[in-house]
Design a protein around this motif. Sequence first.
Motif, mmCIF file in Angstrom:
data_model
loop_
_atom_site.group_PDB
_atom_site.id
_atom_site.type_symbol
_atom_site.label_atom_id
_atom_site.label_comp_id
_atom_site.label_asym_id
_atom_site.label_seq_id
_atom_site.Cartn_x
_atom_site.Cartn_y
_atom_site.Cartn_z
ATOM 1 N N VAL A 123 28.567 31.986 -23.495
ATOM 2 C CA VAL A 123 28.430 31.560 -22.102
ATOM 3 C C VAL A 123 27.042 30.967 -21.897
ATOM 4 C CG1 VAL A 123 30.101 33.272 -21.258
ATOM 5 C CG2 VAL A 123 27.652 33.821 -21.231
ATOM 6 N N ASP A 124 26.883 30.157 -20.862
ATOM 7 C CA ASP A 124 25.619 29.493 -20.555
ATOM 8 C C ASP A 124 24.793 30.378 -19.633
ATOM 9 O OD1 ASP A 124 23.576 27.660 -20.212
ATOM 10 O OD2 ASP A 124 24.689 26.445 -18.762
ATOM 11 N N TRP A 125 23.975 31.264 -20.229
ATOM 12 C CA TRP A 125 23.151 32.195 -19.466
ATOM 13 C C TRP A 125 22.058 31.440 -18.713
ATOM 14 C CZ3 TRP A 125 24.562 37.156 -19.030
ATOM 15 C CH2 TRP A 125 25.380 37.726 -20.025
ATOM 16 N N LEU A 126 21.689 31.949 -17.541
ATOM 17 C CA LEU A 126 20.493 31.462 -16.855
ATOM 18 C C LEU A 126 19.287 31.731 -17.757
ATOM 19 C CD1 LEU A 126 21.177 32.788 -13.246
ATOM 20 C CD2 LEU A 126 21.282 30.420 -14.022
ATOM 21 N N ASP A 127 18.324 30.817 -17.729
ATOM 22 C CA ASP A 127 17.184 30.918 -18.647
ATOM 23 C C ASP A 127 16.480 32.263 -18.556
ATOM 24 O OD1 ASP A 127 17.848 28.361 -19.381
ATOM 25 O OD2 ASP A 127 16.247 27.404 -18.229
ATOM 26 N N GLN A 128 16.256 32.753 -17.320
ATOM 27 C CA GLN A 128 15.497 33.986 -17.171
ATOM 28 C C GLN A 128 16.267 35.201 -17.677
ATOM 29 O OE1 GLN A 128 16.466 32.149 -14.513
ATOM 30 N NE2 GLN A 128 17.555 33.445 -13.052
ATOM 31 N N ASP A 129 17.579 35.091 -17.836
ATOM 32 C CA ASP A 129 18.373 36.222 -18.322
ATOM 33 C C ASP A 129 18.397 36.301 -19.847
ATOM 34 O OD1 ASP A 129 20.548 37.428 -15.989
ATOM 35 O OD2 ASP A 129 19.401 35.645 -15.496
ATOM 36 N N ARG A 130 18.106 35.191 -20.509
ATOM 37 C CA ARG A 130 18.291 35.141 -21.968
ATOM 38 C C ARG A 130 17.504 36.199 -22.739
ATOM 39 N NH1 ARG A 130 21.178 30.546 -23.578
ATOM 40 N NH2 ARG A 130 21.525 29.089 -21.859
ATOM 41 N N LEU A 173 28.533 43.114 -19.678
ATOM 42 C CA LEU A 173 29.158 42.391 -18.572
ATOM 43 C C LEU A 173 28.339 41.152 -18.213
ATOM 44 C CD1 LEU A 173 31.537 42.446 -16.523
ATOM 45 C CD2 LEU A 173 29.917 43.459 -14.908
ATOM 46 N N ALA A 174 28.993 39.999 -18.217
ATOM 47 C CA ALA A 174 28.389 38.741 -17.780
ATOM 48 C C ALA A 174 29.080 38.308 -16.488
ATOM 49 C CB ALA A 174 28.578 37.657 -18.843
ATOM 50 N N ALA A 175 28.291 37.768 -15.551
ATOM 51 C CA ALA A 175 28.817 37.349 -14.253
ATOM 52 C C ALA A 175 28.479 35.871 -14.039
ATOM 53 C CB ALA A 175 28.209 38.201 -13.138
ATOM 54 N N ARG A 176 29.494 35.075 -13.676
ATOM 55 C CA ARG A 176 29.270 33.641 -13.452
ATOM 56 C C ARG A 176 28.935 33.385 -11.990
ATOM 57 N NH1 ARG A 176 33.792 29.383 -15.133
ATOM 58 N NH2 ARG A 176 34.698 30.071 -13.165
ATOM 59 N N ARG A 177 27.835 32.698 -11.761
ATOM 60 C CA ARG A 177 27.376 32.407 -10.404
ATOM 61 C C ARG A 177 28.317 31.410 -9.730
ATOM 62 N NH1 ARG A 177 22.590 34.878 -8.281
ATOM 63 N NH2 ARG A 177 23.286 33.554 -6.593
ATOM 64 N N SER A 178 28.585 31.660 -8.452
ATOM 65 C CA SER A 178 29.321 30.683 -7.644
ATOM 66 C C SER A 178 28.387 30.014 -6.642
ATOM 67 C CB SER A 178 30.489 31.361 -6.924
ATOM 68 O OG SER A 178 30.014 32.448 -6.148
ATOM 69 N N ALA A 179 27.179 30.577 -6.460
ATOM 70 C CA ALA A 179 26.198 30.039 -5.523
ATOM 71 C C ALA A 179 24.824 30.534 -5.968
ATOM 72 C CB ALA A 179 26.498 30.532 -4.097
ATOM 73 N N PRO A 180 23.752 29.862 -5.565
ATOM 74 C CA PRO A 180 23.672 28.561 -4.894
ATOM 75 C C PRO A 180 24.083 27.434 -5.843
ATOM 76 C CG PRO A 180 21.485 29.281 -5.555
ATOM 77 C CD PRO A 180 22.427 30.421 -5.888
ATOM 78 N N PRO A 181 24.244 26.216 -5.313
ATOM 79 C CA PRO A 181 24.778 25.115 -6.124
ATOM 80 C C PRO A 181 24.027 24.875 -7.432
ATOM 81 C CG PRO A 181 24.692 24.474 -3.829
ATOM 82 C CD PRO A 181 24.036 25.827 -3.904
ATOM 83 N N GLU A 182 22.686 25.042 -7.417
ATOM 84 C CA GLU A 182 21.937 24.746 -8.643
ATOM 85 C C GLU A 182 22.168 25.787 -9.741
ATOM 86 O OE1 GLU A 182 19.012 26.827 -5.813
ATOM 87 O OE2 GLU A 182 20.596 25.332 -5.650
ATOM 88 N N LEU A 183 22.732 26.941 -9.379
ATOM 89 C CA LEU A 183 23.017 27.977 -10.379
ATOM 90 C C LEU A 183 24.508 28.131 -10.653
ATOM 91 C CD1 LEU A 183 20.572 30.814 -9.205
ATOM 92 C CD2 LEU A 183 20.151 28.985 -10.860
ATOM 93 N N ALA A 184 25.336 27.553 -9.818
ATOM 94 C CA ALA A 184 26.784 27.750 -9.927
ATOM 95 C C ALA A 184 27.279 27.338 -11.305
ATOM 96 C CB ALA A 184 27.508 26.967 -8.843
ATOM 97 N N GLY A 185 28.156 28.167 -11.875
ATOM 98 C CA GLY A 185 28.745 27.876 -13.174
ATOM 99 C C GLY A 185 27.957 28.437 -14.337
ATOM 100 N N ARG A 186 26.733 28.917 -14.094
ATOM 101 C CA ARG A 186 25.965 29.553 -15.163
ATOM 102 C C ARG A 186 26.096 31.065 -15.038
ATOM 103 N NH1 ARG A 186 20.271 27.055 -16.219
ATOM 104 N NH2 ARG A 186 20.675 28.010 -18.246
ATOM 105 N N TRP A 187 25.776 31.761 -16.112
ATOM 106 C CA TRP A 187 26.045 33.197 -16.213
ATOM 107 C C TRP A 187 24.772 34.002 -16.105
ATOM 108 C CZ3 TRP A 187 31.085 35.084 -17.025
ATOM 109 C CH2 TRP A 187 32.064 34.076 -17.148
ATOM 110 N N GLU A 188 24.906 35.234 -15.586
ATOM 111 C CA GLU A 188 23.742 36.093 -15.408
ATOM 112 C C GLU A 188 24.146 37.548 -15.571
ATOM 113 O OE1 GLU A 188 22.228 35.833 -11.418
ATOM 114 O OE2 GLU A 188 24.050 36.702 -10.558
ATOM 115 N N LEU A 189 23.111 38.382 -15.661
ATOM 116 C CA LEU A 189 23.285 39.821 -15.517
ATOM 117 C C LEU A 189 23.286 40.098 -14.021
ATOM 118 C CD1 LEU A 189 20.710 40.889 -18.241
ATOM 119 C CD2 LEU A 189 23.212 40.892 -18.446
#
Length: 137
Positions: A111-118, A18-34
């Motif tokens: 998907v464009d994962w957040l760096d720390q999640d990769r 399962l990947a979840a796309r951030r809606s907030a905060p603005p600097e993370l919005a649109g990127r994906w995370e666990l």
Amino acid sequence: MTETLVVGGALCRDGRLLAARRSAPPELAGRWELPGGKREPGETPEQALVRELREELGVEVEPLERIPGQWPLKPGYVFQVWTARLLSGEPRPLEDHDELRWLGPDESDTVDWLDQDRPAVAEAVRRLRAEGFGGEG
């Protein structure tokens, strides 16, 4: 200084992560995370993961095992990830996310994962390929 632990869940079902796309905060919005969040005082990391996934996704999960390693977030925060099995509920983006996606092992880089999640995503995908953990949903 005590580090704040942020827990993430590598939630798997039917061989997909399962990947979840951030809606907030603005600097993370649109990127994906666990999905996951901060551990509260008095909680074990596993309890925090169960609570966070209930709050963020509306599901009940069973933490399975910790993925080795931890990754720095902003100063004072460190990120750890557990594999988890879905016990009940259908994940929905209730807070902090605007889209969820189940990704097979060969789709994890779509998907464009957040760096720390990769690193944790790479290990979760390796385990999916090797063991097919997550079982049937």
